[in-house]
Design a protein around this motif. Structure first.
Motif, PDB file in Angstrom:
ATOM      1  N   GLY A 226      -0.048  -8.790  -4.741  1.00 39.69           N
ATOM      2  CA  GLY A 226       1.379  -8.882  -4.415  1.00 39.69           C
ATOM      3  C   GLY A 226       1.797 -10.294  -4.073  1.00 39.69           C
TER       4      GLY A 226
ATOM      5  N   GLN B 124       9.490  -7.321  -1.220  1.00 35.50           N
ATOM      6  CA  GLN B 124       8.145  -7.628  -1.713  1.00 35.50           C
ATOM      7  C   GLN B 124       7.291  -8.239  -0.614  1.00 35.50           C
ATOM      8  OE1 GLN B 124       8.796 -10.173  -5.156  1.00 35.50           O
ATOM      9  NE2 GLN B 124       7.829  -8.636  -6.468  1.00 35.50           N
TER      10      GLN B 124
ATOM     11  N   SER C 213      -2.658  -6.443  -1.690  1.00 39.37           N
ATOM     12  CA  SER C 213      -1.744  -7.391  -1.056  1.00 39.37           C
ATOM     13  C   SER C 213      -1.900  -8.783  -1.654  1.00 39.37           C
ATOM     14  CB  SER C 213      -2.001  -7.449   0.447  1.00 39.37           C
ATOM     15  OG  SER C 213      -1.775  -6.194   1.014  1.00 39.37           O
TER      16      SER C 213
ATOM     17  N   VAL D 244       3.787  -6.790   1.059  1.00 41.84           N
ATOM     18  CA  VAL D 244       2.547  -7.573   1.109  1.00 41.84           C
ATOM     19  C   VAL D 244       2.041  -7.673   2.547  1.00 41.84           C
ATOM     20  CG1 VAL D 244       1.651  -9.915   0.848  1.00 41.84           C
ATOM     21  CG2 VAL D 244       2.937  -8.877  -1.005  1.00 41.84           C
TER      22      VAL D 244
END
Length: 124
Positions: A51, A14, A48, A18
């Protein structure tokens, strides 16, 4: 075909997505000449940011104890003020007309005072 993945690896994936989105959005905005290309870069940066929020939510939830805050925010309700009671035989439609007439007369008096000939007649 399911591949087991640890929680740590998932968080790292993750975070990498991002970071890649932020870098790509920044590069697209930096080299763009047209507004449409800059908007595409802004979409990358916005995704982003989302995220980052998704990534940080468990930490924020644990740190600030959001379970107590969120139900309180959800229970907010708007309570309108009750309408004022009118006197005998008066309706709100009549009150609105009278209010409009009084404000109209105030505006017309102000306009009369602002006319060039009105000052000379009022002073002499």
């Amino acid at each position: 075909m399911d591949i087991p993945i640890s929680s740590r690896d998932f968080r790292c994936l993750q975070l990498a997505c991002v970071a890649l989105g932020l870098v790509a959005g920044s590069i697209i905005i930096g080299v763009s000449v047209s507004k449409a290309a800059a908007a595409a870069g802004g979409i990358f940066i916005g995704a982003s940011g989302l995220g980052i929020l998704i990534l940080a939510y468990p930490f924020l939830k644990a740190r600030f104890n959001l379970d107590h805050i969120l139900p309180t925010i959800g229970s907010l309700r708007i309570h309108p003020h009750p309408a004022p009671e009118h006197g005998e035989g008066r309706s709100s439609a009549n009150d609105n007309k009278e209010g409009a007439r009084s404000s109209l007369s105030t505006v017309s008096r102000t306009l009369e005072k602002l006319k060039p000939g009105a000052r000379a007649a009022g002073e002499g």
